[in-house]
Design an enzyme around this catalytic site. Structure first.
Site, PDB file in Angstrom:
ATOM      1  N   CYS A  73       0.872  -1.182   0.000  1.00 37.47           N
ATOM      2  CA  CYS A  73       0.000   0.000   0.000  1.00 37.47           C
ATOM      3  C   CYS A  73       0.903   1.225   0.000  1.00 37.47           C
ATOM      4  O   CYS A  73       1.547   1.541   1.002  1.00 37.47           O
ATOM      5  CB  CYS A  73      -0.912   0.009   1.218  1.00 37.47           C
ATOM      6  SG  CYS A  73      -1.982   1.457   1.273  1.00 37.47           S
ATOM      7  N   HIS A 156      -2.207  -5.371 -10.128  1.00 34.29           N
ATOM      8  CA  HIS A 156      -2.827  -4.180 -10.726  1.00 34.29           C
ATOM      9  C   HIS A 156      -3.116  -4.412 -12.202  1.00 34.29           C
ATOM     10  O   HIS A 156      -2.290  -4.977 -12.923  1.00 34.29           O
ATOM     11  CB  HIS A 156      -1.901  -2.971 -10.590  1.00 34.29           C
ATOM     12  CG  HIS A 156      -1.726  -2.509  -9.188  1.00 34.29           C
ATOM     13  ND1 HIS A 156      -2.592  -1.625  -8.586  1.00 34.29           N
ATOM     14  CD2 HIS A 156      -0.812  -2.837  -8.249  1.00 34.29           C
ATOM     15  CE1 HIS A 156      -2.216  -1.406  -7.334  1.00 34.29           C
ATOM     16  NE2 HIS A 156      -1.132  -2.135  -7.107  1.00 34.29           N
ATOM     17  N   GLU A 205     -10.239  -0.203  -6.016  1.00 33.35           N
ATOM     18  CA  GLU A 205      -9.305  -1.042  -5.257  1.00 33.35           C
ATOM     19  C   GLU A 205      -9.900  -2.401  -4.903  1.00 33.35           C
ATOM     20  O   GLU A 205     -11.046  -2.490  -4.463  1.00 33.35           O
ATOM     21  CB  GLU A 205      -8.897  -0.336  -3.966  1.00 33.35           C
ATOM     22  CG  GLU A 205      -7.812   0.683  -4.147  1.00 33.35           C
ATOM     23  CD  GLU A 205      -7.183   1.075  -2.808  1.00 33.35           C
ATOM     24  OE1 GLU A 205      -7.252   0.279  -1.868  1.00 33.35           O
ATOM     25  OE2 GLU A 205      -6.659   2.193  -2.745  1.00 33.35           O
ATOM     26  N   CYS A 214      -4.590   5.782  -4.838  1.00 36.71           N
ATOM     27  CA  CYS A 214      -3.952   4.486  -4.588  1.00 36.71           C
ATOM     28  C   CYS A 214      -2.512   4.592  -5.054  1.00 36.71           C
ATOM     29  O   CYS A 214      -2.246   4.739  -6.255  1.00 36.71           O
ATOM     30  CB  CYS A 214      -4.694   3.386  -5.344  1.00 36.71           C
ATOM     31  SG  CYS A 214      -3.924   1.768  -5.197  1.00 36.71           S
ATOM     32  N   GLY A 217      -1.212   1.691  -7.086  1.00 34.38           N
ATOM     33  CA  GLY A 217      -1.910   1.773  -8.371  1.00 34.38           C
ATOM     34  C   GLY A 217      -1.306   2.835  -9.278  1.00 34.38           C
ATOM     35  O   GLY A 217      -1.215   2.656 -10.497  1.00 34.38           O
TER      36      GLY A 217
HETATM   37  N1  LIG Z   1      -4.335   2.173  -1.183  1.00 36.35           N
HETATM   38  C1  LIG Z   1      -3.151   1.377  -1.369  1.00 36.35           C
HETATM   39  C2  LIG Z   1      -3.347   0.096  -2.096  1.00 36.35           C
HETATM   40  C3  LIG Z   1      -4.190  -0.906  -1.357  1.00 36.35           C
HETATM   41  C4  LIG Z   1      -4.202  -2.159  -2.188  1.00 36.35           C
HETATM   42  C5  LIG Z   1      -5.240  -3.118  -1.774  1.00 36.35           C
HETATM   43  N2  LIG Z   1      -6.582  -2.652  -2.078  1.00 36.35           N
HETATM   44  C6  LIG Z   1      -4.964  -4.486  -2.405  1.00 36.35           C
HETATM   45  O1  LIG Z   1      -5.805  -5.373  -2.155  1.00 36.35           O
HETATM   46  O2  LIG Z   1      -3.955  -4.706  -3.063  1.00 36.35           O
HETATM   47  C7  LIG Z   1      -2.037   2.166  -1.996  1.00 36.35           C
HETATM   48  O3  LIG Z   1      -1.938   3.370  -1.752  1.00 36.35           O
HETATM   49  O4  LIG Z   1      -1.184   1.590  -2.677  1.00 36.35           O
END
Ligand SMILES: N[C@H](CCC[C@H](N)C(=O)O)C(=O)O
Length: 275
Positions: A73, A156, A205, A214, A217
């Site tokens: 994250c 991703h 997400e 994200c 992301g």
């Molecule tokens: N908000 C996070 C990513 C969370 C990823 C999560 N949702 C997953 O299951 O991989 C970021 O800033 O990178």
């Protein structure tokens, strides 16, 4: 009562609990209850600080609101790095995650930069269901098709779109997240390339739904945009909650910088969350 800190990077928000000197008894169900925006505190990710062992300043465990654990994250990495910087008085710290050790740095303008490591471009590493070119996935969902995929430790998929504002990406996101080609599901990005150094991005997400930003992301989007010949190796990425600055260095590492903030401190207990 358990003390917590509410932090965010570009509105991607986190409940942070410190379990380094305690045993709080965090479980996936409890993390999900705390992340619930109606019956709990509410957040995009529930973050647990643990003892790192040798070679890092902290171990950061990441739960999605559905209770699943994420390997990476980016925004929480930057938030926790700033906490550790305040704690240690240093401008460089290493945040250990399931994805690996992520060195972070406070930049001259006060923003926090994280070295998110190199992406994985092999289909097994994303992971995808079968062998294929990760730069072009045979996936078509209504108005969008032909996305690219990579892993930043977490999976991703990036769709390149002509007009983000005209796209109902929140309807496409959950269908893509659960697509048969994605055995571990994935975070789904919708990217409009504005220029070779500027991208607009919305993210659905995995395990969380639409968020204001994200970080991992954004890293994956730059990697996929560059692989597709759409951008150079540096870009400003505008997300709904603000802007991140990205670089895919020649040594393969992806660097991501942006602001972090603490919104408030509070306390809670597991029993009242379960009600
Ligand atoms: N908000 C996070 C990513 C969370 C990823 C999560 N949702 C997953 O299951 O991989 C970021 O800033 O990178």
């Amino acid at each position: 009562m358990i003390p917590f800190r509410k932090m965010h990077g570009l509105g991607n928000d986190f409940v942070v609990v410190d379990d380094r000197r305690t045993t709080l008894g965090v479980t996936p169900a409890r993390a999900a209850a705390a992340a619930d925006r109606h019956r709990g505190i509410g957040c995009d990710q529930f973050i647990v600080l643990e003892q790192p062992g040798e070679g890092a300043d902290v171990f950061m465990r990441i739960y999605n609101p559905d209770g699943s654990e994420a390997e990476a994250c980016g925004n929480a990495t930057r938030c926790i790095a700033s906490l550790l910087m305040a704690e240690t008085g240093r401008d460089r710290v290493v945040v250990r995650t399931l994805r690996g050790d992520l060195p972070c740095e406070r930049l001259a303008d006060g923003t926090i930069s994280a070295d998110m490591g190199p992406p994985s471009l092999e289909w097994q590493d994303v992971p995808l269901a079968r062998a294929m070119d990760t730069a072009h996935l045979p996936m078509e969902l209504g108005a969008v098709s032909d996305p690219a995929a990579c892993s930043m430790g977490n999976p991703h998929v990036t769709f390149f779109v002509g007009d983000l504002d005209g796209l109902d990406w929140q309807a496409i996101g959950p269908r893509a997240e659960h697509h048969a080609l994605l055995p571990a599901r994935a975070n789904i990005g919708f990217a409009q390339v504005m220029d070779t150094d500027h991208i607009r991005l919305a993210i659905w997400e995995r395990g969380a739904g639409p968020t204001l930003a994200c970080g991992s992301g954004a890293c994956a989007t730059l990697v996929n945009a560059h692989r597709r010949g759409l951008t150079g190796r540096r870009a400003r990425i505008d997300l709904p909650g603000g802007t991140l600055t990205l670089e895919w260095r020649l040594d393969g590492h992806v660097l991501m910088a942006g602001p972090v903030a603490t919104a408030f401190l509070g306390q809670f207990d597991w029993d009242s969350l379960a009600a």
